[in-house]
Design a protein around this motif. Sequence first.
Motif, PDB file in Angstrom:
ATOM      1  N   LYS A   4      -4.311  -9.098   9.664  1.00  0.00           N
ATOM      2  CA  LYS A   4      -3.467  -8.033   9.087  1.00  0.00           C
ATOM      3  C   LYS A   4      -2.162  -8.178   9.064  1.00  0.00           C
ATOM      4  O   LYS A   4      -1.522  -8.941   9.644  1.00  0.00           O
ATOM      5  CB  LYS A   4      -3.617  -6.755   9.611  1.00  0.00           C
ATOM      6  N   TYR A 154       1.352   1.080  -0.077  1.00  0.00           N
ATOM      7  CA  TYR A 154       1.004   2.399  -0.574  1.00  0.00           C
ATOM      8  C   TYR A 154       1.657   3.627   0.351  1.00  0.00           C
ATOM      9  O   TYR A 154       0.956   3.474   1.410  1.00  0.00           O
ATOM     10  CB  TYR A 154      -0.463   2.392  -1.004  1.00  0.00           C
ATOM     11  N   ILE A 171      -6.694   7.669   1.368  1.00  0.00           N
ATOM     12  CA  ILE A 171      -6.129   6.340   1.508  1.00  0.00           C
ATOM     13  C   ILE A 171      -7.145   5.284   0.930  1.00  0.00           C
ATOM     14  O   ILE A 171      -6.880   4.530   0.164  1.00  0.00           O
ATOM     15  CB  ILE A 171      -6.034   5.890   3.039  1.00  0.00           C
ATOM     16  N   LYS A 172      -8.418   5.306   1.257  1.00  0.00           N
ATOM     17  CA  LYS A 172      -9.337   4.332   0.716  1.00  0.00           C
ATOM     18  C   LYS A 172      -9.586   4.453  -0.689  1.00  0.00           C
ATOM     19  O   LYS A 172      -9.613   3.295  -1.459  1.00  0.00           O
ATOM     20  CB  LYS A 172     -10.494   4.488   1.480  1.00  0.00           C
ATOM     21  N   ILE A 175      -6.460   2.704  -2.401  1.00  0.00           N
ATOM     22  CA  ILE A 175      -6.443   1.436  -2.025  1.00  0.00           C
ATOM     23  C   ILE A 175      -7.402   0.700  -2.930  1.00  0.00           C
ATOM     24  O   ILE A 175      -7.221  -0.473  -3.450  1.00  0.00           O
ATOM     25  CB  ILE A 175      -6.987   0.904  -0.413  1.00  0.00           C
ATOM     26  N   LYS A 179      -6.487  -2.367  -5.796  1.00  0.00           N
ATOM     27  CA  LYS A 179      -7.309  -3.605  -5.619  1.00  0.00           C
ATOM     28  C   LYS A 179      -7.669  -4.000  -7.164  1.00  0.00           C
ATOM     29  O   LYS A 179      -8.054  -5.204  -7.243  1.00  0.00           O
ATOM     30  CB  LYS A 179      -8.117  -3.542  -4.447  1.00  0.00           C
ATOM     31  N   ILE A 186      -2.658  -5.148   0.025  1.00  0.00           N
ATOM     32  CA  ILE A 186      -2.390  -3.561  -0.059  1.00  0.00           C
ATOM     33  C   ILE A 186      -2.456  -3.076   1.073  1.00  0.00           C
ATOM     34  O   ILE A 186      -3.507  -3.007   1.812  1.00  0.00           O
ATOM     35  CB  ILE A 186      -3.272  -2.803  -1.213  1.00  0.00           C
ATOM     36  N   ILE A 187      -1.157  -2.301   1.627  1.00  0.00           N
ATOM     37  CA  ILE A 187      -0.939  -1.883   3.013  1.00  0.00           C
ATOM     38  C   ILE A 187      -0.609  -0.618   2.766  1.00  0.00           C
ATOM     39  O   ILE A 187      -0.278   0.224   1.868  1.00  0.00           O
ATOM     40  CB  ILE A 187       0.019  -2.610   3.826  1.00  0.00           C
ATOM     41  N   TYR A 188      -0.720   0.155   3.795  1.00  0.00           N
ATOM     42  CA  TYR A 188      -0.509   1.825   3.882  1.00  0.00           C
ATOM     43  C   TYR A 188       0.533   1.962   4.910  1.00  0.00           C
ATOM     44  O   TYR A 188       0.784   1.337   5.866  1.00  0.00           O
ATOM     45  CB  TYR A 188      -1.679   2.253   4.251  1.00  0.00           C
ATOM     46  N   ILE A 200      -7.190   3.096  10.045  1.00  0.00           N
ATOM     47  CA  ILE A 200      -6.260   2.784   8.843  1.00  0.00           C
ATOM     48  C   ILE A 200      -6.456   1.269   8.542  1.00  0.00           C
ATOM     49  O   ILE A 200      -6.744   0.620   7.498  1.00  0.00           O
ATOM     50  CB  ILE A 200      -4.969   3.416   8.700  1.00  0.00           C
ATOM     51  N   THR A 204      -7.670  -1.171   5.100  1.00  0.00           N
ATOM     52  CA  THR A 204      -6.530  -1.835   4.346  1.00  0.00           C
ATOM     53  C   THR A 204      -6.094  -3.140   4.672  1.00  0.00           C
ATOM     54  O   THR A 204      -6.801  -3.799   5.618  1.00  0.00           O
ATOM     55  CB  THR A 204      -5.104  -0.824   4.668  1.00  0.00           C
ATOM     56  N   ASP A 205      -5.132  -3.842   4.106  1.00  0.00           N
ATOM     57  CA  ASP A 205      -4.756  -5.238   4.475  1.00  0.00           C
ATOM     58  C   ASP A 205      -3.739  -5.248   5.497  1.00  0.00           C
ATOM     59  O   ASP A 205      -3.392  -6.217   6.051  1.00  0.00           O
ATOM     60  CB  ASP A 205      -4.335  -5.932   3.398  1.00  0.00           C
TER      61      ASP A 205
END
Length: 227
Positions: A4, A154, A171-172, A175, A179, A186-188, A200, A204-205
């Motif tokens: 990650k 994001y 969030i999901k 994301i 994508k 894509i990070i948060y 989280i 996410t990535d």
Amino acid sequence: MDEKIIAGNFKSNFNRKETISYLNKLNHIKTNHKIFIFPAISSIVENNFNNITLGAQNCYFAQNGAFTGEITLKHLEEFEINTIIIGHSERRNLFLESDDICAKKFHFFKEQKFCIFYCIGESLEIRNSNKELEFLKKQLEVIDLNYKNLIIAYEPIWAIGTGVNAELNQIKDCISYLKTLSKAPIIYGGSVNEDNAKDILKITDGILVGNASLNINKFNHIIKEGK
């Protein structure tokens, strides 16, 4: 858990001495994740750490010149910095950086082959009007979504520095939508802390951590949560 991206944004905190002390401690932490730290501009040091990549929170889109109060590419080159945040909500809101300015920065640093953390996010008003996906798409239309060194961050504005985090399903959903627009990681970001990081990271990535990154014990815990 897969590799990650875990990034800490120090914002306008820590002087140079404090930053160096922090980085020396963090550099001893063993992890398979990609660790990025964005110090305050005046606290940037040589990018010679084994386990950390240092980046700039901001930079003007020029090699050098008459840009009072700004730093330029020449200043980053001195420290071998080739990673930058563009479009953070605090730059957009406090310093009135428009999508056009963010796009100019993106294209300049793309030409320099920088790793670019490009931040996007909606206000609470836009979220409540159910137009967040349309808004996020518009923010991304001004950049090259196929750029190989792009990382999309994001960060819903209403969850940055407020202690209020978006719900996992919110969030999901965002994301997943992002994508469909880009193959970039894509990070948060948005009030990420040691209590919510693990959940989280599962969807996410990676994460962009603000206040919680200022405490090395908390940030270390967040890194370990990503295992």
